[in-house]
Design a protein around this motif. Structure first.
Motif, PDB file in Angstrom:
ATOM      1  N   ALA A   1       0.834  -1.210   0.000  1.00  0.00           N
ATOM      2  CA  ALA A   1       0.000   0.000   0.000  1.00  0.00           C
ATOM      3  C   ALA A   1       0.862   1.251   0.000  1.00  0.00           C
ATOM      4  O   ALA A   1       0.511   2.267  -0.600  1.00  0.00           O
ATOM      5  CB  ALA A   1      -0.928  -0.014   1.212  1.00  0.00           C
ATOM      6  N   SER A   2       2.024   1.171   0.671  1.00  0.00           N
ATOM      7  CA  SER A   2       2.911   2.332   0.787  1.00  0.00           C
ATOM      8  C   SER A   2       4.268   1.997   0.196  1.00  0.00           C
ATOM      9  O   SER A   2       4.934   1.066   0.654  1.00  0.00           O
ATOM     10  CB  SER A   2       3.068   2.740   2.257  1.00  0.00           C
ATOM     11  N   ILE A   3       4.675   2.730  -0.846  1.00  0.00           N
ATOM     12  CA  ILE A   3       5.986   2.517  -1.465  1.00  0.00           C
ATOM     13  C   ILE A   3       6.682   3.862  -1.597  1.00  0.00           C
ATOM     14  O   ILE A   3       6.102   4.835  -2.088  1.00  0.00           O
ATOM     15  CB  ILE A   3       5.862   1.883  -2.873  1.00  0.00           C
ATOM     16  N   GLU A   4       7.951   3.887  -1.154  1.00  0.00           N
ATOM     17  CA  GLU A   4       8.772   5.095  -1.302  1.00  0.00           C
ATOM     18  C   GLU A   4      10.030   4.729  -2.069  1.00  0.00           C
ATOM     19  O   GLU A   4      10.621   3.677  -1.841  1.00  0.00           O
ATOM     20  CB  GLU A   4       9.124   5.660   0.071  1.00  0.00           C
ATOM     21  N   PHE A   5      10.441   5.612  -2.968  1.00  0.00           N
ATOM     22  CA  PHE A   5      11.599   5.371  -3.816  1.00  0.00           C
ATOM     23  C   PHE A   5      12.785   6.189  -3.323  1.00  0.00           C
ATOM     24  O   PHE A   5      12.634   7.385  -3.005  1.00  0.00           O
ATOM     25  CB  PHE A   5      11.284   5.734  -5.265  1.00  0.00           C
ATOM     26  N   PHE A   6      13.973   5.540  -3.284  1.00  0.00           N
ATOM     27  CA  PHE A   6      15.172   6.189  -2.773  1.00  0.00           C
ATOM     28  C   PHE A   6      16.325   6.005  -3.762  1.00  0.00           C
ATOM     29  O   PHE A   6      16.424   4.964  -4.440  1.00  0.00           O
ATOM     30  CB  PHE A   6      15.567   5.615  -1.414  1.00  0.00           C
ATOM     31  N   SER A   7      17.186   7.004  -3.808  1.00  0.00           N
ATOM     32  CA  SER A   7      18.340   6.957  -4.710  1.00  0.00           C
ATOM     33  C   SER A   7      19.475   6.167  -4.082  1.00  0.00           C
ATOM     34  O   SER A   7      19.383   5.703  -2.934  1.00  0.00           O
ATOM     35  CB  SER A   7      18.824   8.381  -4.997  1.00  0.00           C
ATOM     36  N   SER A   8      20.565   6.030  -4.825  1.00  0.00           N
ATOM     37  CA  SER A   8      21.725   5.286  -4.330  1.00  0.00           C
ATOM     38  C   SER A   8      22.333   5.954  -3.105  1.00  0.00           C
ATOM     39  O   SER A   8      23.011   5.305  -2.308  1.00  0.00           O
ATOM     40  CB  SER A   8      22.790   5.170  -5.431  1.00  0.00           C
ATOM     41  N   GLU A   9      22.095   7.250  -2.930  1.00  0.00           N
ATOM     42  CA  GLU A   9      22.592   7.966  -1.748  1.00  0.00           C
ATOM     43  C   GLU A   9      21.631   7.850  -0.574  1.00  0.00           C
ATOM     44  O   GLU A   9      21.910   8.353   0.515  1.00  0.00           O
ATOM     45  CB  GLU A   9      22.802   9.458  -2.059  1.00  0.00           C
ATOM     46  N   GLY A  10      20.477   7.199  -0.793  1.00  0.00           N
ATOM     47  CA  GLY A  10      19.481   7.080   0.268  1.00  0.00           C
ATOM     48  C   GLY A  10      18.553   8.273   0.346  1.00  0.00           C
ATOM     49  O   GLY A  10      17.814   8.436   1.331  1.00  0.00           O
ATOM     50  N   ARG A  11      18.558   9.138  -0.696  1.00  0.00           N
ATOM     51  CA  ARG A  11      17.666  10.296  -0.701  1.00  0.00           C
ATOM     52  C   ARG A  11      16.292   9.899  -1.237  1.00  0.00           C
ATOM     53  O   ARG A  11      16.176   9.144  -2.197  1.00  0.00           O
ATOM     54  CB  ARG A  11      18.238  11.426  -1.562  1.00  0.00           C
ATOM     55  N   ARG A  12      15.254  10.415  -0.608  1.00  0.00           N
ATOM     56  CA  ARG A  12      13.885  10.096  -1.011  1.00  0.00           C
ATOM     57  C   ARG A  12      13.554  10.796  -2.319  1.00  0.00           C
ATOM     58  O   ARG A  12      13.728  12.013  -2.468  1.00  0.00           O
ATOM     59  CB  ARG A  12      12.898  10.530   0.075  1.00  0.00           C
ATOM     60  N   ILE A  13      13.075  10.033  -3.306  1.00  0.00           N
ATOM     61  CA  ILE A  13      12.706  10.586  -4.612  1.00  0.00           C
ATOM     62  C   ILE A  13      11.223  10.904  -4.662  1.00  0.00           C
ATOM     63  O   ILE A  13      10.795  11.881  -5.277  1.00  0.00           O
ATOM     64  CB  ILE A  13      13.079   9.582  -5.729  1.00  0.00           C
ATOM     65  N   GLY A  14      10.427  10.067  -3.991  1.00  0.00           N
ATOM     66  CA  GLY A  14       8.983  10.249  -3.997  1.00  0.00           C
ATOM     67  C   GLY A  14       8.312   8.951  -3.604  1.00  0.00           C
ATOM     68  O   GLY A  14       8.989   7.966  -3.283  1.00  0.00           O
ATOM     69  N   ASP A  15       6.996   8.919  -3.626  1.00  0.00           N
ATOM     70  CA  ASP A  15       6.289   7.681  -3.291  1.00  0.00           C
ATOM     71  C   ASP A  15       5.374   7.262  -4.438  1.00  0.00           C
ATOM     72  O   ASP A  15       5.251   7.961  -5.454  1.00  0.00           O
ATOM     73  CB  ASP A  15       5.506   7.824  -1.988  1.00  0.00           C
ATOM     74  N   LYS A  16       4.726   6.116  -4.273  1.00  0.00           N
ATOM     75  CA  LYS A  16       3.899   5.578  -5.357  1.00  0.00           C
ATOM     76  C   LYS A  16       2.761   6.521  -5.713  1.00  0.00           C
ATOM     77  O   LYS A  16       2.387   6.624  -6.885  1.00  0.00           O
ATOM     78  CB  LYS A  16       3.360   4.195  -4.950  1.00  0.00           C
ATOM     79  N   ARG A  17       2.235   7.204  -4.740  1.00  0.00           N
ATOM     80  CA  ARG A  17       1.115   8.113  -5.002  1.00  0.00           C
ATOM     81  C   ARG A  17       1.586   9.375  -5.749  1.00  0.00           C
ATOM     82  O   ARG A  17       0.995   9.754  -6.764  1.00  0.00           O
ATOM     83  CB  ARG A  17       0.439   8.493  -3.674  1.00  0.00           C
ATOM     84  N   SER A  18       2.668   9.996  -5.270  1.00  0.00           N
ATOM     85  CA  SER A  18       3.139  11.235  -5.903  1.00  0.00           C
ATOM     86  C   SER A  18       3.733  10.988  -7.289  1.00  0.00           C
ATOM     87  O   SER A  18       3.701  11.876  -8.142  1.00  0.00           O
ATOM     88  CB  SER A  18       4.175  11.925  -5.008  1.00  0.00           C
TER      89      SER A  18
END
Length: 941
Positions: A147-164
């Motif tokens: 239900a909740s997915i968040e995407f992160f870069s190789s540096e561990g920075r948040r890119i966004g989530d499945k909804r956004s």
């Protein structure tokens, strides 16, 4: 399900939540690299050095930010050495991602050096679109399920989530937005869901199909090597059979099946004709197509009778039988199937035996013996006798495939179908079916003598066709190789050749086709040939890829694919293992023997196993259970004197593993082998010998060398056993000081030294000193190893013993209960350590006068010992003795006397009439009998 967390000491801990309420957890979605932290790494101290540890740190930190203590990562939360756990995990993966509180997608190929908005950064958006994560098969369910997915870069920075990122993800994957919003998947057709994976890639071609199982809510066993097309066909059958009776057939239907129509009709006509279970057998020599006939019957039955469930069961050994029954239990959702303590085989038997309207067809494949030996899945399972697990119902039919005619005599069979060689016409059609190209008119004349040379044997024909397909050669050319090999064998007789593989007594068409293929492989791919020779030196089934050395995983996979193309091995990627056909295995061993190279390869296999075989730490149990059959097979072959060193070390490792697993008789056999070898080399053990060994180790290796500390510990143990407490204490104190200085206060060896010294204090009645050390050991082990680690539980049991000896019953009881319940959960109710903890708690109850509670616990312990260890096992007799004392303590004198009489009789036979235990039992019995007589006299007067 296992979950990870970091304890107060910042140590990574894995906790098994089987049978317990699962706490909220985060889950990681990622692509595997070449240096991942695996399940078996967590028990050691080197996992932080692996590149994959970065992902573990990232996941833990992100979970902590989301106020989640626990997290799950597939690389190290699945014990892939435990085949039952692995099978359950594959079929539970979708649900685990769906139930996660948070899902983090780690994208190593997307870089975000500074905070940025992907929707406003074209370069970042392009990098995100190009990520390989969106192209892989298995990440599809990881995108859909949570239900909740968040995407992160190789540096561990948040890119966004499945909804956004919903619209962007839709554009990349072409998956409908509604599906990304976690609507019910039933709103999409099966075809639509299959389309989502159309352009995704997997390492194994079959995984393009298997990665859809969770999305389609289908349980289907994996069968690597069947090919993508066959896997699709099986999946289609499962989809179409959604409303039909549940079945498990792990192989696709054989498109090449020809002949045996009469035998097939004979079997079909005999199904479900008895008043009880209908049992039939397909017999014949190896390679005659028994399994293929049974497979065709399975598919024909399923297609013609939608109300009949068909289950395929591998009965070649106890573990395979257990795994097959576990799959059936999970497929049918039999109550209790997920209970680690349950005997799944009995659950399935009872379920299939009950009254109902459904019919069951069970196919037991490769039944070469009725008694399958002990299962490595769990020591609580004991030996597996096939007859004990056969359902009894007129709605059940069973087919056995076997090469052993004696088995058919032991079973009450309604029908026996015997297979022999094919007719020439059927053999020709079989060859044509397996060849990639049609047999040309000009080759028809070559086909007849070729098939005659192959004795019309299906397995030989299949291997010949595989060679012809792989080498793109002709029937005539292949027949010339057959003739040339036979001619060379006659000319060279038994003179060994170093350059070519010859038949040299390994007779039979399968041996011939094998060796022709091996001659080619040796020249073109030496690594693949080495794998075959190693495989011939270990057990033929479930050969772990860890045994196959290679410069890189890519080269190892290439070599395995070559062997698979020649149909010499069966690949099992899910289990990271290979299988060899029995005839291939024995033929290759026969050739190595004639070449006088079997000793060499047996030694090589032993050395390789020694490097891979783990220590007997409880966390390695699944690994050593799978390696034990291979180690014992390699050790069964005698090698020259110069190869004894590795054999002794491997034998010792096997013995320690078996002993830790509670398989004492098997362990004793190996311990005796090691002991006899050391006796011949070093002489009888004696305290003076041990002292000189310790002094020599100290002089040569240095006082702080691990071997020196081991020698000191062994000598101190000898002093303890002799009651030389002062000398033991002095040596242990010295060892403790060195350990503290060299290894640190929390090192396992340091804690063991402290525990040993506490034992010495305890045996002298120095309770306060023992208690102080035991408390320190227990608390440290809890912190370092976790509360469920066997060493932690042992330290708790030792402290409870100290409390008992001081009459501090309440404190002892609290620890005893905790130890027993944890052992039950971790090791199972029938494990020796669990039984010991039950005996300790019963002792605590007894000493408080709580006779009834003690009696119930001891009666339960005695029942388990009798069933698992046998009625004459010394531990069973100890349980019997203790229960008799408890009965007598309650005034149940006649019951106590009856039980103690049995105990005395058995101890006299098993231990001997003069053994101290036998004597003590007799003394107690005599006392009770005298008291009973006195009471009887008083009552009469």
């Amino acid at each position: 399900m296992r979950l990870l967390h970091f304890n107060h000491s910042k140590r990574l801990v894995s906790t098994d939540f089987s049978g317990k309420s699962i706490p909220p957890y985060a889950i990681l979605s990622h692509r595997w690299g070449n240096s991942e932290v695996l399940f078996e790494d967590i028990g050691g101290n080197t996992y932080k050095k692996k590149k994959g540890y970065q992902k573990i740190e990232f996941c833990a930190e992100q979970a902590a930010k989301d106020q989640l203590q626990y997290f799950w990562i597939d690389t190290c939360c699945i014990n892939k050495w435990n085949l039952r756990e692995l099978s359950r995990a594959i079929n539970s993966m979708f649900r685990w991602y769906r139930d996660a509180a948070r899902c983090y997608v780690f994208l190593p190929d997307v870089s975000v050096p500074t905070a940025a908005d992907i929707r406003q950064e074209p370069a970042l958006e392009a990098s995100f679109r190009a990520s390989e994560w969106f192209t892989r098969g298995w990440t599809l369910q990881e995108l859909i399920a949570p239900a909740s997915i968040e995407f992160f870069s190789s540096e561990g920075r948040r890119i966004g989530d499945k909804r956004s990122l919903e619209q962007l993800i839709h554009e990349i994957t072409r998956i409908p937005v509604k599906a990304l919003q976690n609507c019910l998947l039933d709103e999409f057709t099966v075809h639509e869901r299959m389309e989502w994976a159309k352009h995704r890639q997997t390492t194994e071609e079959e995984d393009e199909v298997y990665c859809l199982l969770g999305l389609l809510n289908i349980f289907m066993s994996t069968s690597y090597g069947e090919g993508k097309e066959q896997a699709w066909r099986r999946l289609q059958i499962e989809v179409e059979a959604a409303d039909a009776a549940p079945s498990i057939i792990p192989f696709s239907q054989n498109d090449h099946f020809v002949g045996q129509e009469l035998q097939l009709a004979e079997l079909e006509a005999s199904l479900f004709t008895g008043k009880q279970t209908t049992m039939m057998a397909i017999t014949g020599p190896g390679g005659t197509g028994k399994s293929q006939l049974a497979l065709e019957l399975a598919y024909q039955t399923r297609q013609k009778n939608k109300n009949c469930s068909v289950f395929w069961i591998d009965a070649s050994d106890a573990d395979s039988l257990y795994q097959s029954y576990a799959n059936i239990a999970q497929k049918l959702d039999i109550p209790g199937w997920a209970d680690e303590k349950a005997d799944i085989r009995q659950l399935v038997k009872l379920y299939l035996s009950r009254k109902g309207s459904k019919q069951w067809l069970l196919i037991f494949d490769n039944v070469d013996r009725i008694n399958l030996g002990s299962s490595g899945m769990s020591t609580a399972l004991g030996a597996a006798n096939l007859i004990d697990y056969l359902p009894q119902s007129k709605l059940c039919s069973i087919i056995f495939t076997t090469t052993n005619s004696k088995i058919t005599k032991r079973l009450e069979l309604q029908e026996i179908v015997e297979l022999g060689e094919m007719t020439p016409d059927v053999a020709r059609r079989t060859l044509q079916n397996y060849l990639k190209t049609p047999i040309l008119e000009s080759e028809q004349q070559e086909a007849r003598p070729l098939l005659q040379e192959l004795s019309y044997l299906p397995l030989a024909i299949v291997q010949a066709a595989a060679y012809i397909n792989t080498r793109n050669t002709t029937l005539g050319h292949y027949r010339l190789q057959l003739l040339r090999q036979k001619e060379e064998a006659r000319e060279r007789s038994l003179v060994p050749s170093e350059r070519r593989l010859q038949e040299y007594g390994t007779t039979g068409p399968v041996a011939t086709t094998l060796l022709i293929s091996m001659n080619q492989i040796r020249g073109s791919d030496p690594l693949a040939a080495e794998y075959m020779f190693l495989a011939a030196s270990v057990d033929r089934k479930d050969i772990p890829l860890d045994l196959l050395e290679a410069p890189s995983p890519r080269e190892r996979e290439a070599a395995i694919r070559i062997l698979n193309s020649y149909r010499l091995v069966t690949r099992r990627p899910a289990e990271s293992a290979l299988d060899l056909h029995q005839l291939v295995h024995s033929a290759l061993r026969g050739w190595l023997q004639k070449q006088e190279r079997l000793d060499q390869w047996s030694q090589h296999a032993t050395s390789r196993l020694l490097r891979v075989f783990p220590d007997h730490n409880h966390g390695n149990r699944s690994k050593w259970r799978r390696l034990l059959p291979h180690a014992r097979y390699a050790l069964s072959h005698e090698v020259p004197k110069e190869g004894k060193g590795d054999r002794i070390d491997l034998t010792w490792k096997c013995a320690m593993a078996l002993h830790t697993d509670g398989r004492y008789d098997e362990a004793e056999e190996l311990f005796v082998q090691v002991m006899e070898t050391f006796k011949r080399v070093l002489g009888e053990e004696h305290p003076d010998t041990l002292t000189s060994m310790a002094n020599l180790a100290s002089t040569v290796l240095g006082e702080e060398h691990p071997d020196t500390l081991t020698s000191m510990a062994n000598l101190a143990s000898t002093y303890r056993n002799q009651g030389r407490w002062k000398e033991a204490e002095e040596l242990q104190a010295k060892e403790l000081g060195i350990c503290s200085r060299v290894l640190g206060e929390e090192h396992p060896s340091m804690l063991t030294s402290m525990a040993n010294l506490a034992s010495t204090f305890r045996n002298q009645g120095r309770w306060k000193e023992a208690e102080e050390l035991e408390l320190q050991v227990m608390e440290t082990r809890k912190r370092v190893l976790g509360e469920e680690h066997p060493d932690t539980l042992t330290s708790m049991a030792n402290l409870a013993s100290t409390y008992r000896n001081q009459g501090r019953w309440k404190e002892a009881e609290e620890l005893d209960v905790q130890v027993m319940e944890t052992f039950k959960r971790v090791l199972g109710e029938e494990h020796p350590d669990t039984l010991t903890s039950m005996a300790n708690l019963a002792s605590t109850y007894r000493n408080q006068g709580r006779w009834k509670e003690a009696e119930e616990l001891q009666a339960k312990e005695l029942g388990i010992c009798s069933r698992v260890l046998g009625e004459e096992h010394p531990d069973t007799l100890t349980s019997m003795n203790n229960l008799a004392f408890t009965l007598n303590g309650q005034g149940l004198t006649s019951n106590a006397i009856s039980l103690m009489e049995d105990c005395c009789g058995l101890r006299a036979v098993v231990l001997g009439p003069r053994h101290p235990f036998t004597i003590s039992s007799r003394e107690a019995l005599a006392t009770w009998q005298l008291e009973a007589m006195e009471i009887s006299v008083q009552n009469n007067t």
